[in-house]
Design an enzyme around this catalytic site. Structure first.
Site, PDB file in Angstrom:
ATOM      1  N   PHE A  39     -11.416  -7.309  14.197  1.00  0.00           N
ATOM      2  CA  PHE A  39     -10.390  -7.828  13.295  1.00  0.00           C
ATOM      3  C   PHE A  39      -9.963  -6.748  12.298  1.00  0.00           C
ATOM      4  O   PHE A  39     -10.799  -6.141  11.646  1.00  0.00           O
ATOM      5  CB  PHE A  39     -10.929  -9.050  12.545  1.00  0.00           C
ATOM      6  CG  PHE A  39      -9.952  -9.574  11.537  1.00  0.00           C
ATOM      7  CD1 PHE A  39      -8.719 -10.091  11.950  1.00  0.00           C
ATOM      8  CD2 PHE A  39     -10.232  -9.538  10.184  1.00  0.00           C
ATOM      9  CE1 PHE A  39      -7.811 -10.557  11.024  1.00  0.00           C
ATOM     10  CE2 PHE A  39      -9.325 -10.008   9.254  1.00  0.00           C
ATOM     11  CZ  PHE A  39      -8.101 -10.527   9.669  1.00  0.00           C
ATOM     12  N   GLN A  40      -8.682  -6.509  12.222  1.00  0.00           N
ATOM     13  CA  GLN A  40      -8.103  -5.480  11.349  1.00  0.00           C
ATOM     14  C   GLN A  40      -8.688  -4.094  11.609  1.00  0.00           C
ATOM     15  O   GLN A  40      -8.850  -3.300  10.686  1.00  0.00           O
ATOM     16  CB  GLN A  40      -8.236  -5.876   9.872  1.00  0.00           C
ATOM     17  CG  GLN A  40      -7.417  -7.121   9.572  1.00  0.00           C
ATOM     18  CD  GLN A  40      -7.203  -7.358   8.095  1.00  0.00           C
ATOM     19  OE1 GLN A  40      -8.061  -7.084   7.271  1.00  0.00           O
ATOM     20  NE2 GLN A  40      -6.026  -7.867   7.755  1.00  0.00           N
ATOM     21  N   LYS A  94     -17.468  -0.891   6.759  1.00  0.00           N
ATOM     22  CA  LYS A  94     -17.997  -1.820   5.764  1.00  0.00           C
ATOM     23  C   LYS A  94     -19.521  -1.743   5.657  1.00  0.00           C
ATOM     24  O   LYS A  94     -20.077  -1.860   4.563  1.00  0.00           O
ATOM     25  CB  LYS A  94     -17.554  -3.240   6.121  1.00  0.00           C
ATOM     26  CG  LYS A  94     -17.718  -4.207   4.970  1.00  0.00           C
ATOM     27  CD  LYS A  94     -17.035  -5.532   5.244  1.00  0.00           C
ATOM     28  CE  LYS A  94     -17.220  -6.469   4.048  1.00  0.00           C
ATOM     29  NZ  LYS A  94     -16.557  -7.765   4.279  1.00  0.00           N
ATOM     30  N   GLU A 147       0.806  -1.222   0.000  1.00  0.00           N
ATOM     31  CA  GLU A 147       0.000   0.000   0.000  1.00  0.00           C
ATOM     32  C   GLU A 147       0.839   1.273   0.000  1.00  0.00           C
ATOM     33  O   GLU A 147       0.411   2.305  -0.514  1.00  0.00           O
ATOM     34  CB  GLU A 147      -0.968   0.017   1.185  1.00  0.00           C
ATOM     35  CG  GLU A 147      -2.106  -0.998   1.070  1.00  0.00           C
ATOM     36  CD  GLU A 147      -1.746  -2.359   1.640  1.00  0.00           C
ATOM     37  OE1 GLU A 147      -0.549  -2.602   1.928  1.00  0.00           O
ATOM     38  OE2 GLU A 147      -2.657  -3.197   1.799  1.00  0.00           O
ATOM     39  N   MET A 191      24.513   8.866   0.639  1.00  0.00           N
ATOM     40  CA  MET A 191      24.341  10.142   1.324  1.00  0.00           C
ATOM     41  C   MET A 191      24.724  10.017   2.798  1.00  0.00           C
ATOM     42  O   MET A 191      25.329  10.913   3.377  1.00  0.00           O
ATOM     43  CB  MET A 191      22.878  10.590   1.179  1.00  0.00           C
ATOM     44  CG  MET A 191      22.585  11.955   1.744  1.00  0.00           C
ATOM     45  SD  MET A 191      23.558  13.243   0.959  1.00  0.00           S
ATOM     46  CE  MET A 191      22.469  13.772  -0.353  1.00  0.00           C
TER      47      MET A 191
END
Ligand SMILES: Cc1cc2nc3c(=O)[nH]c(=O)nc-3n(C[C@H](O)[C@H](O)[C@H](O)COP(=O)(O)OP(=O)(O)OC[C@H]3O[C@@H](n4cnc5c(N)ncnc54)[C@H](O)[C@@H]3O)c2cc1C
Ligand SMILES: Cc1ncc(C[n+]2csc(CCOP(=O)(O)OP(=O)(O)O)c2C)c(N)n1
Lengths: 186, 581
Positions: free
Chosen positions: B114-115, B164, B52, B482
């Site tokens: 959940f999640q 949802k 993501e 760097m």
């Protein structure tokens, strides 16, 4: 830039003129922030202060317009002029913020706090507490044989002063609302 | 017209209504209703990423190269938390994004479902604004406002968290034009007094400079056009931040190159010595200012910015102007022309003479000698061999990024995508895919360091799947270059964990994903290898083995003023000084 004859630190037409940005002097400012009363708006304002390291001396919030879903957040903060201006600009860019008013700049605002003090004691101390409460125009809103709850409205300084006096007389608890403020006059 | 439909359908409908043709995303339980709707239509193309974070960087690349908002769809919990780096990156670089995240159903919020993650809480500080939609009736209006907020004023990322059950429920869909957007309308025009003040300064200044930034790009191509007109008509020198490259063409005669920590000597000294600094859409970042107390001590400073909080945040300016660069430039040009197009010719001639002396120092000089390829040389050849092509460049973060800014020339805005504010290693590769999705026929090159590139290398599959012929030009010094440079110059040459061990065989890696892999280690082969990359009609992983210990100069060490810039020749002496401290 000699040719230009414009003083460093000022511009004739800006909203930022007249004040000394380089000043390191900190002062206290009372800001009124008018917001949409939507979920999370207070978290945004508080998150801004903690995230950017600004001070909050006092904060109050309540809905002031039920139909329009507007709330007024009153914040007392401290900082140099540059920091105060940054705070105002940062508040102003939060999407649900409609208006940021620096009451301290615009007028000497009327500022009031409400406080409740629980004082426990008997005998002389109890009498002295009651006497001082009268002088400070604090109301007794609850009493038992061993305690009082005083209610007082006033400036934060007045409330501080009363709390100091009550401490040796048996002050066991204080609850304060934080400052509510409005500009004077029209 | 309003219609009844499910929340999930509204999301897709709103995307269409806002002209979105591409969305970058990754599915999961909490967004399945939306994926179901995506499946049943062909107007919005969904790019399935491999992580993501990459979806957000792709959307950033898409947005920066088109001027349109980038769109992302992620699931709840880990999907949303993986997006956080991308959101922060977009916030710091003012990139408009609209991100949709799934959430557990409203009745489960707060139960550690959940999640479940507090996505609104987590993303509050890294979005311009975010919304949790608890009622399908409010969904369409919220999405329309989200597009408005993301793209209006100072652009930025916004997020809509979608439980949802809200996606499943049916509600009324309202059109974008009916949405209430009145209260968020930042000011775009400056007052006429401010414009007059600025014109008066332009007329008199002896040593002026335009210091332009990402705000000119944000303002749109029209602003770049107006900038070119004003710069060329006044004859003033112009420099730009990393984020503003391309607003004024690198081939333009008044161009001094980038300024700042790794900016050009002439640009930094001109900033230091100017008497009038006109900042257009730049934010006095610390990579620019160096030590604040010594920053351009004798100049009168004008700052045009659409975000009032950018003004006087770091540097106190003399003439603050809150407004859109494009609008302000238009008004300034009008007034300046009407007043007779005056400038201080004598002062300017002297100023340019001084600048020419600084330019003669040739601060980017390097020597391509021996058997190894200097990274600067690789970029110079890349520049030469892609000149005139329809070219977009993205970068990762590190030395290669700075060399790209120094050695590649940008002739137009929206052609240069880099992570400036957050400096996110792993940005460039996915961003290049996002750019390619928006410009399928263009040449899109990501100038990368091997360490940065590995951070989002999983997106190779995405490029293959969606036939994105992106060119990954890796300047492979087998070092976290760097970091290594700072350790060499500032930490007594103690190279703590700054090398890239156990690197893959990039050619084999490329082939395993169906890409072309090219390795080049000899300067003599470089041109042919680059041409081979450019000619290949598909994604290419170009492993350019470069000199391992090259440092990027000029460099203004942190906390030093502009006139204490280090050039390559000063480095040894500085090192001795630094180790003493
Ligand atoms: C390793 C590394 C090294 C770096 N070295 C350098 C360096 O040497 N030189 C350098 O320049 N940068 C360097 N950077 C980038 C640096 O960190 C900053 O990201 C960059 O300087 C900021 O650019 P900017 O000032 O143009 O602001 P941006 O971040 O692009 O911000 C844009 C500004 O314009 C305003 N704005 C937006 N839209 C408008 C509009 N329509 N009208 C008016 N104003 C608008 C915004 O409010 C904001 O203030 C480096 C980054 C990294 C990772
Ligand atoms: C996600 C992230 N982690 C750490 C850093 C700190 N950092 C900045 S540059 C750099 C090294 C980059 O190495 P490489 O990609 O190989 O580029 P080079 O400098 O060698 O060109 C690191 C670790 C960062 N910018 N981003």
């Amino acid at each position: 830039m000699a040719a230009l004859n414009i003083k460093q630190g000022s511009s004739s037409h800006s909203a930022y003129d007249l004040r000394d940005f380089h000043s390191e002097v900190e002062s206290s400012h009372t800001l009124a922030v008018i917001v949409d009363n939507e979920a999370g708006v207070l978290a945004r304002v508080i998150g801004l202060f903690s995230g950017r390291g600004y001070n909050i001396d006092s904060l109050t919030v309540a809905e002031i317009d039920h139909k329009g879903h507007r709330s007024r957040i009153t914040i007392v903060t401290r900082g140099t002029m540059a920091v105060i201006d940054q705070i105002k600009a940062q508040l102003g860019r939060i999407v649900p913020v409609h208006e940021v008013i620096d009451l301290t700049i615009e007028s000497q605002p009327v500022e009031r706090e409400l406080a409740l003090f629980k004082v426990a004691g008997t005998g002389d101390k109890r009498i002295e507490a009651l006497r001082l409460a009268e002088i400070f125009r604090a109301n007794v809103v609850d009493s038992t044989l061993e305690s009082f709850v005083f209610e007082m409205t006033g400036t934060s300084e007045k409330i501080d002063a009363f709390a100091e006096l009550m401490r040796p007389l048996g002050l066991i608890d204080v609850a304060r609302t934080g400052v509510a403020a409005l500009p004077r006059g029209l | 017209m309003s219609r009844q439909m499910t929340g999930a359908k509204m999301v897709v409908q709103a995307l269409k209504d806002h002209g979105v043709d591409t969305i970058f995303g990754y599915p999961g339980g909490a967004v399945l209703p939306i994926y179901d709707e995506i499946f049943q239509q062909n107007d919005v193309k969904h790019i399935l990423v491999r992580h993501e974070q990459a979806a957000v960087h792709m959307a950033e690349g898409y947005a920066r190269s088109t001027g349109k908002p980038g769109c992302v769809l992620v699931t709840s919990g880990p999907g949303a938390t993986n997006a956080v780096t991308g959101l922060t990156d977009a916030l710091l670089d003012s990139i408009p994004l609209v991100v949709f995240s799934g959430q557990v159903p409203t009745f489960m919020i707060g139960t550690d479902g959940f999640q479940e993650a507090d996505t609104i809480g987590i993303t509050r500080p890294c979005t311009k604004h975010n919304w949790l939609v608890k009622d399908t009736e409010k969904l369409a209006e919220t999405i329309h406002q989200a597009f408005h907020v993301a793209t209006t004023g100072r652009p930025g990322p916004v997020l809509i968290d979608l439980p949802k059950d809200v996606q499943f429920a049916t509600g009324t869909y309202t059109e974008p034009k009916t949405a209430r957007v009145d209260h968020y309308q930042p000011r775009v025009k400056a007052s006429i007094e401010q414009i007059n003040d600025l014109v008066a300064l332009i007329e008199k200044a002896e040593r002026p400079i335009f210091y332009t930034g990402g705000g000119v790009i944000n303002s749109g191509p029209g602003a770049s056009q107006l900038l070119r007109e004003l710069v060329d008509a006044t004859g003033f020198p112009i420099t730009s931040t990393l984020m503003g490259l391309g607003a004024y063409p690198a081939s333009g005669k008044n161009w001094l190159g980038m300024l700042g920590m790794h900016g050009l000597y002439e640009a930094n000294l001109a900033m230091h010595g100017c008497d009038l600094m006109i900042n257009l859409g730049a934010r006095f970042d610390d990579r620019i200012t160096g030590r604040i107390s010594d920053f351009s001590p004798d100049s009168f400073k004008v700052h045009v910015d659409i975000d009032a909080s950018s003004i006087n945040k770091v540097i106190t300016v003399n003439l603050p102007i809150v407004g859109d660069v494009g609008h302000v430039l238009e008004d300034v040009l009008k007034v300046w022309k009407a007043r007779g197009r005056k400038v201080n010719k004598e002062g300017l001639a002297k100023w340019w003479k001084q600048i020419a002396e600084w330019q003669a120092v040739n601060c980017l000089a390097y020597e391509q000698k021996g058997k190894s390829i200097k990274p600067q040389y690789a970029l110079q050849r890349l520049e030469a061999l892609t000149k005139g092509m329809d070219r977009y460049i993205t970068t990762e973060v590190g030395q290669h990024q700075m060399w790209a800014a120094q050695f590649l020339g940008f002739e137009a805005p929206n052609r240069w995508m880099t992570s400036g504010g957050l400096g996110t290693m792993g940005y460039g590769f996915p961003a290049s895919i996002g750019v390619q999705m928006a410009h399928p026929d263009a040449l899109v090159i990501n100038v990368a360091g091997e360490a940065s590139w590995l951070m989002n290398m999983q997106e190779m599959g995405t490029a293959t799947q969606f036939r994105a012929p992106v060119k990954q030009f890796i300047l492979n010094n087998e070092r976290l270059g760097m970091v290594r440079q700072w350790q060499e110059l500032l930490h007594g040459e103690r190279y703590s964990h700054s090398w890239s061990e156990s690197l893959p065989d990039f050619v084999k890696l490329a082939e395993s994903f169906g890409w072309k892999g090219i390795r080049c280690e000899n300067p003599d082969d470089l041109d042919e290898a680059i041409k081979e990359m450019l000619a290949y009609d598909g994604p290419v992983l170009f492993d350019c083995l470069v000199e391992k210990h090259e440092n990027c100069f000029p460099m203004i060490p942190s906390g030093k003023p502009h006139n204490e810039m280090l050039l390559a020749a000063d480095a040894e002496a500085f090192k001795e000084g630094a180790t003493l401290v």
